[in-house]
Enzyme design. Structure first.
Site, PDB file in Angstrom:
ATOM      1  N   GLY A   1       1.128 -10.039   4.544  1.00 39.86           N
ATOM      2  CA  GLY A   1       2.325  -9.241   5.235  1.00 39.86           C
ATOM      3  C   GLY A   1       1.861  -8.867   6.746  1.00 39.86           C
ATOM      4  N   VAL A   2       1.374  -7.654   6.881  1.00 37.78           N
ATOM      5  CA  VAL A   2       1.101  -7.184   8.271  1.00 37.78           C
ATOM      6  C   VAL A   2      -0.190  -7.749   8.741  1.00 37.78           C
ATOM      7  CG1 VAL A   2       0.213  -5.137   9.309  1.00 37.78           C
ATOM      8  CG2 VAL A   2       2.195  -4.659   7.559  1.00 37.78           C
TER       9      VAL A   2
ATOM     10  N   ASP B   1       0.886  -1.245   0.198  1.00 34.80           N
ATOM     11  CA  ASP B   1      -0.003  -0.222   0.272  1.00 34.80           C
ATOM     12  C   ASP B   1       0.740   1.243   0.081  1.00 34.80           C
ATOM     13  OD1 ASP B   1      -2.173   1.544   0.425  1.00 34.80           O
ATOM     14  OD2 ASP B   1      -2.535   0.970   2.282  1.00 34.80           O
TER      15      ASP B   1
END
Ligand code: AR6
Length: 174
Positions: free
Chosen positions: A124-125, A39
């Site tokens: 990911g996160v 992002d």
């Protein structure tokens, strides 16, 4: 890898912000106002006009998708989708992740787009196990493409080697 005469689904290891496809998909959060990971990289490469358009999109729930321009990116559109946060697998994560891929492809189809590149959403996160996410993503894309006419090429863009290996294996002929 050729799925049939008309459609191709392939895995590449690349930075998604560099790809000159019709649409890249952003693994966003529900505010659509930017963040880290892919992002952050997409907003950085697109420039501030992307954020200005995203402000007007009024956020997006998990499992849904919205489309914007691409500004300084080499692609034509950015499709923003919001993956689930992994909470152990019993909170509907798989359905939500499959929905991200499906809704993104259907938006591309509505716009008559031909090529769509996905990052490895939620891995990911948001902590979704990479192997489970890859099987879910491949199954959802294969299924959704059956009802697509304009979308003919889907790229799974892997940033890390582990995801790239999983997608190559998942897409290999049985
Ligand atoms: N090109 C392709 N893939 C990338 C790139 C890149 N330039 N950069 C990272 N990845 P993440 P999530 C991969 O954390 O898990 C954000 O802050 C990365 O290696 O970006 O869905 C949002 O605002 C990983 O495989 O997204 C949300 O708050 C994959 O992209 C939250 O993170 C997804 O990792 C969303 O978390």
């Amino acid at each position: 890898m050729a799925e049939n005469d008309a459609r191709v689904i392939e895995a590449v290891q690349a930075d998604i912000t560099k790809l000159a496809v019709d649409a890249i998909v952003n693994a966003a959060n529900s505010s659509l106002l930017g963040g880290g990971g892919v992002d952050g990289a997409i907003h950085l490469a697109a420039g501030p006009a992307l954020l200005a358009e995203c402000v007007k999109l009024n956020g997006c729930p998990a499992g849904e998708a919205k489309i914007s321009g691409a500004y300084r990116l080499p692609c034509k559109f950015v499709i923003h989708t919001v993956g689930p946060v992994w909470r152990g697998g019993g909170r509907g994560e798989e359905k939500l992740l499959a929905s991200c891929y499906r809704k993104s492809l259907l938006l591309a189809e509505e716009r008559g787009l031909e090529s769509v590149a996905f990052p490895n959403i939620s891995t990911g996160v948001y902590g979704y196990p990479k192997d489970k996410a890859a099987s879910c993503a491949i199954a959802s894309v294969r299924d959704t493409l059956k009802s697509c006419a304009s979308v003919r090429r889907v790229l799974f863009v892997c940033f890390d080697g582990e995801n790239f290996a999983l997608y190559r294996k998942g897409l290999a002929p049985a």
